[in-house]
Every structure is written in C-alpha cells, then in structure tokens.
Design a protein around this motif. Structure first.
Motif, PDB file in Angstrom:
ATOM      1  N   LEU A 168       0.816  -1.214   0.000  1.00  0.00           N
ATOM      2  CA  LEU A 168       0.000   0.000   0.000  1.00  0.00           C
ATOM      3  C   LEU A 168       0.849   1.263   0.000  1.00  0.00           C
ATOM      4  CD1 LEU A 168      -2.702  -1.043   2.588  1.00  0.00           C
ATOM      5  CD2 LEU A 168      -3.094  -0.628   0.160  1.00  0.00           C
ATOM      6  N   GLY A 169       2.095   1.177   0.444  1.00  0.00           N
ATOM      7  CA  GLY A 169       2.944   2.353   0.491  1.00  0.00           C
ATOM      8  C   GLY A 169       2.309   3.469   1.299  1.00  0.00           C
ATOM      9  N   ALA A 170       2.284   4.674   0.703  1.00  0.00           N
ATOM     10  CA  ALA A 170       1.694   5.834   1.386  1.00  0.00           C
ATOM     11  C   ALA A 170       0.178   5.765   1.431  1.00  0.00           C
ATOM     12  CB  ALA A 170       2.140   7.121   0.693  1.00  0.00           C
ATOM     13  N   GLY A 171      -0.406   4.722   0.866  1.00  0.00           N
ATOM     14  CA  GLY A 171      -1.854   4.553   0.909  1.00  0.00           C
ATOM     15  C   GLY A 171      -2.351   3.900   2.179  1.00  0.00           C
ATOM     16  N   ALA A 172      -1.457   3.600   3.122  1.00  0.00           N
ATOM     17  CA  ALA A 172      -1.847   3.018   4.403  1.00  0.00           C
ATOM     18  C   ALA A 172      -1.730   4.061   5.502  1.00  0.00           C
ATOM     19  CB  ALA A 172      -0.969   1.816   4.731  1.00  0.00           C
ATOM     20  N   TYR A 173      -2.735   4.102   6.361  1.00  0.00           N
ATOM     21  CA  TYR A 173      -2.744   4.985   7.532  1.00  0.00           C
ATOM     22  C   TYR A 173      -3.041   4.116   8.734  1.00  0.00           C
ATOM     23  CZ  TYR A 173      -4.245   8.968  10.499  1.00  0.00           C
ATOM     24  OH  TYR A 173      -4.395   9.901  11.498  1.00  0.00           O
ATOM     25  N   LEU A 174      -2.077   4.025   9.652  1.00  0.00           N
ATOM     26  CA  LEU A 174      -2.202   3.191  10.842  1.00  0.00           C
ATOM     27  C   LEU A 174      -2.465   4.084  12.045  1.00  0.00           C
ATOM     28  CD1 LEU A 174       0.725   1.225   9.560  1.00  0.00           C
ATOM     29  CD2 LEU A 174      -1.173  -0.058  10.515  1.00  0.00           C
ATOM     30  N   GLN A 175      -3.574   3.840  12.728  1.00  0.00           N
ATOM     31  CA  GLN A 175      -3.932   4.597  13.917  1.00  0.00           C
ATOM     32  C   GLN A 175      -3.807   3.687  15.141  1.00  0.00           C
ATOM     33  OE1 GLN A 175      -7.927   6.188  12.641  1.00  0.00           O
ATOM     34  NE2 GLN A 175      -6.902   8.169  12.871  1.00  0.00           N
ATOM     35  N   PHE A 176      -2.925   4.085  16.067  1.00  0.00           N
ATOM     36  CA  PHE A 176      -2.673   3.300  17.262  1.00  0.00           C
ATOM     37  C   PHE A 176      -2.978   4.127  18.512  1.00  0.00           C
ATOM     38  CE2 PHE A 176       0.414   1.212  14.311  1.00  0.00           C
ATOM     39  CZ  PHE A 176      -0.119  -0.068  14.363  1.00  0.00           C
ATOM     40  N   ALA A 177      -3.281   3.429  19.604  1.00  0.00           N
ATOM     41  CA  ALA A 177      -3.582   4.062  20.884  1.00  0.00           C
ATOM     42  C   ALA A 177      -2.432   3.835  21.855  1.00  0.00           C
ATOM     43  CB  ALA A 177      -4.873   3.490  21.464  1.00  0.00           C
ATOM     44  N   ALA A 178      -1.980   4.901  22.510  1.00  0.00           N
ATOM     45  CA  ALA A 178      -0.859   4.788  23.437  1.00  0.00           C
ATOM     46  C   ALA A 178      -1.208   3.950  24.668  1.00  0.00           C
ATOM     47  CB  ALA A 178      -0.391   6.175  23.858  1.00  0.00           C
ATOM     48  N   GLU A 179      -2.487   3.907  25.053  1.00  0.00           N
ATOM     49  CA  GLU A 179      -2.910   3.168  26.237  1.00  0.00           C
ATOM     50  C   GLU A 179      -3.595   1.850  25.872  1.00  0.00           C
ATOM     51  OE1 GLU A 179      -2.017   4.274  29.156  1.00  0.00           O
ATOM     52  OE2 GLU A 179      -1.156   6.083  28.239  1.00  0.00           O
TER      53      GLU A 179
END
Length: 283
Positions: free
Chosen positions: A220-231
């Motif tokens: 996906l290259g720049a077509g991927a957006y990963l959203q993570f939670a610090a907690e």
C-alpha cells in the motif's frame, strides 16, 4: 476478548441522517449532521458463495450520479461493547455520504460468533470471513456511481486485520485506514482463547503463513494509515514496530490517552481528513 453472540436487526432501514437507536457519542452533532434528504441507509444482504449471506448497511447519497467515492467499513471485536458490530462506522459513513461517499458496513462473524479451535480450521475460518469481506467490497464497487479508482477500506481491530488482507486480494484497493490491528492472526487467538503450550504455539503460528496482516501492508505504500492508541492493552510497542518496519511509507499516528477503542474525536477527524484527501472528497 471472548466471544459474544451477535444480535442483528431484521428490519430494512430506509432512513436519513443518523439511525434511530444507534446514536453514539461520536455521532455528528446537529450542526454537522447531513441534510435530511441527502442520505439513504439500507439494511442489505450480500450473497457469498458457499456460506450464508452477509448482513450489511449500505449508506449512500440519495443522488445516483457518477464520481462517488466508496468506503468499506470493518468493525472491531470487543464483547460487551455496543459498537462491536456493523454499527461502529455508521455515524461516520452517514456524514461521509453527504460528501459524496457510498459506504458498505458488513457484519463480521469470525471470531464474533465462533471460537478459534487451534488448528488449520482457524485458517479456513479466516479465509471464509475474508471471502465475505471481499464480497462486500465487490458489492460496494457495483453500487451505481462508485468510482473504482476512489475506494478505501477502514478497519478496526480484527476488522483492520481483514482490511489488510483484503488489499492483497484487491490490487485496485490502494487506500486503507487500519485502527489498532494485531500483526498476526495466531497471537490473539492463542492468548485469549487457546493458551497453547510453547511448542504448539509455534506450529499454530505457521498455520497462518502468508495470511498475516503485517505481511500485507507494504504494497500500500503511502496509501496506508495506521492509527494506534498509546494506552492500548492489546496492541503494544512491539506490534506497532512490526507494522512500522513492514510499511515504512505508511502514515502512522499514536494517540496519547487513547485506549483500544480509539473512540476520540481527534482520531475520527484525522481519519476523515486523510480519507478526504486520498479520495478527493468535496467539502
């Protein structure tokens, strides 16, 4: 994380705006809610060869002209939480419809309605669920006015893992938002259901060779957006690092004070803003 039976509505919804009885804290405010005559929400069934039809919400602008974008929304798994079904992205899809987006939100069933058993049958169950997810995506592509070059998949938790695998099956799908995915199928199945002895755990990981989400995101290259939670108590630094190594061109966001549900307004707003750029949305 334990299985909880899924309860589905049997009524066909021909509604506008937000759905009665499904309003959530992150639903559009009155000021942001689309005009009442612009959005259509339907309860549909999507046929899948060799398995039961998939229940899904279809959310779209009332208009059926060309050049509509398309989003497939794949929900998370968290027993006891009302949003752990196809309603999770419903308010978001309703708001996006007013900007020219058609969304399909299927109900997922593995492991929501069936437990992992610890052998190759689990790979077969993941593959069958992926077949259903792909059928939902094909249903989205077939919706009148949807531009095949302007589609995305948004997934959370197990939904994000299925989203990653879907992009490997559908080369034309080049935009994906992945909220709090695990890197491998075996990890959560083993940790929260199976508790296999170490020797068996290694063999079980091998069952999913070539299917693990972390192995699918690089394309996906720049077509991927990963959203993570610090907690996040389910997705830790090692998992985040594995995705970062596998997809160095992806956009990655880590949200302080967010937990695994990633339900904050900032998370949603940044996701929608990124999708608006990738899909060329109006407004």
């Amino acid at each position: 994380m334990r299985r909880l039976p899924v309860l589905l509505s049997t009524a066909v919804l021909l509604l506008v705006g937000t759905v009665a009885g499904v309003a959530r804290a992150d639903a559009p405010t009155d000021a942001a809610r689309p005009p009442a005559d612009t959005v259509l929400i339907r309860d549909i069934e999507i046929p899948v060869p060799g398995q039961p039809a998939v229940r899904a919400y279809l959310v779209r602008p009332v208009r059926s002209g060309p050049h509509l974008a398309g989003v497939l929304g794949l929900h998370w798994f968290e027993p006891g939480r009302s949003s752990q079904d196809r309603t999770e992205f419903l308010a978001e899809a309703t708001a996006l419809a007013a900007r020219g987006v058609v969304s399909v939100l299927p109900q997922l069933t593995f492991p929501w309605a069936a437990d992992p058993v610890g052998d190759a049958r689990d790979r077969a169950a993941v593959t069958a669920q992926l077949d259903a997810v792909q059928a939902a995506y094909r249903r989205l592509l077939g919706e009148p006015g949807v531009d095949r070059a302007r589609t995305a998949v948004v997934g959370h938790d197990y939904g994000a893992m299925y989203a990653a695998d879907l992009t490997a099956r559908e080369p034309g799908l080049r935009t994906a938002v992945l909220l709090a995915p695990d890197a491998t199928w075996a990890n959560w199945f083993d940790r929260y259901w199976l508790q296999l002895p170490p020797g068996q755990a290694a063999a079980y990981r091998a069952v999913f060779a070539g299917l693990d989400p972390v192995d699918q995101v690089q394309r996906l290259g720049a077509g991927a957006y990963l959203q993570f939670a610090a907690e996040d108590r389910f997705v830790g630094p090692e998992t985040r690092a594995a995705f970062g190594t596998a997809a160095p061109a992806a956009r990655v966001a880590l949200y302080p004070h967010e937990e695994h549900d990633l339900g904050g307004a900032r998370v949603r707003d940044e996701r929608v803003a990124w999708l608006a750029v990738r899909l060329g949305l109006a407004g």
